[in-house]
Design a protein around this motif. Structure first.
Motif, PDB file in Angstrom:
ATOM      1  N   SER A   1       2.866   5.532  -3.088  1.00 48.61           N
ATOM      2  CA  SER A   1       3.765   6.653  -3.508  1.00 48.61           C
ATOM      3  C   SER A   1       3.906   6.793  -4.831  1.00 48.61           C
ATOM      4  CB  SER A   1       5.376   5.616  -3.218  1.00 48.61           C
ATOM      5  OG  SER A   1       5.516   5.321  -4.738  1.00 48.61           O
TER       6      SER A   1
ATOM      7  N   ARG B   1       1.113  -1.567   0.130  1.00 48.84           N
ATOM      8  CA  ARG B   1       0.119  -0.004  -0.003  1.00 48.84           C
ATOM      9  C   ARG B   1       1.131   1.178  -0.174  1.00 48.84           C
ATOM     10  NH1 ARG B   1      -6.076  -0.595   2.559  1.00 48.84           N
ATOM     11  NH2 ARG B   1      -5.820  -2.559   1.879  1.00 48.84           N
ATOM     12  N   GLN B   2       2.197   1.031   1.165  1.00 48.16           N
ATOM     13  CA  GLN B   2       2.926   2.783   0.648  1.00 48.16           C
ATOM     14  C   GLN B   2       3.124   3.310  -0.735  1.00 48.16           C
ATOM     15  OE1 GLN B   2       5.461   1.551   3.693  1.00 48.16           O
ATOM     16  NE2 GLN B   2       4.262   2.856   5.131  1.00 48.16           N
ATOM     17  N   TYR B   3       3.993   1.449  -1.408  1.00 48.99           N
ATOM     18  CA  TYR B   3       4.603   1.595  -2.800  1.00 48.99           C
ATOM     19  C   TYR B   3       3.396   2.436  -3.567  1.00 48.99           C
ATOM     20  CZ  TYR B   3       5.413   0.088  -7.230  1.00 48.99           C
ATOM     21  OH  TYR B   3       5.664  -0.079  -8.750  1.00 48.99           O
TER      22      TYR B   3
END
Length: 145
Positions: free
Chosen positions: A47, A42-44
């Motif tokens: 971004s 999810r962080q990827y």
């Protein structure tokens, strides 16, 4: 205040396991590894530029599915250390009692092995190696035809 509240106030993240990592069941390591990998994915995705929520969900699902995680483990196997291979093997051989919905049993077991490895790296504090393998995993899935 209970002991749980005190621990929360003292620095609740990350929690330390209640026993040495080597004594934690592979299924429990996989449970934690699943969450760690999903947050990383999810962080990827967040971004990346201009992703809509529906697209985020579909892309995340393609990265965290049992089928994808099984393929990731096969991709990573040549670069895993002996210890990492052993942890993955324990995860693969663990009996979860869960019936896979969208994957065959072999894919499900390999996905559990991958998640077990992620949980192991997280709890043993091998965060640099964890980041390296997660980055390689995401790149592998995102660049597949």
């Amino acid at each position: 205040m209970s002991g749980g509240d005190a621990k929360f106030e003292q620095g609740w993240f990350p929690y330390e396991p209640s026993k040495p990592t080597r004594l934690i069941s592979p299924i429990v390591l996989a449970y934690v590894g699943d969450a760690i990998y999903e947050v990383a994915v999810r962080q990827y995705l967040v971004s990346l530029p201009n992703l809509r929520p529906g697209h985020l969900h579909r892309t995340a699902t393609s990265l965290v599915s049992a089928k994808a995680q099984s393929a990731i483990l096969s991709h990573l196997e040549p670069v895993l250390t002996e210890e990492e291979q052993s942890v993955a093997r324990q995860g693969r051989n663990a009996k979860s009692g869960t019936i896979p919905k969208n994957a065959n049993v072999l894919e499900y077991r390999h996905a559990t092995a991958f998640e077990c490895l992620i949980g192991h790296l997280y709890y043993t504090g091998q965060h640099e190696r964890l980041q390296e393998l997660v980055h390689s995993s995401i790149e592998f899935v995102m660049n597949r035809p």
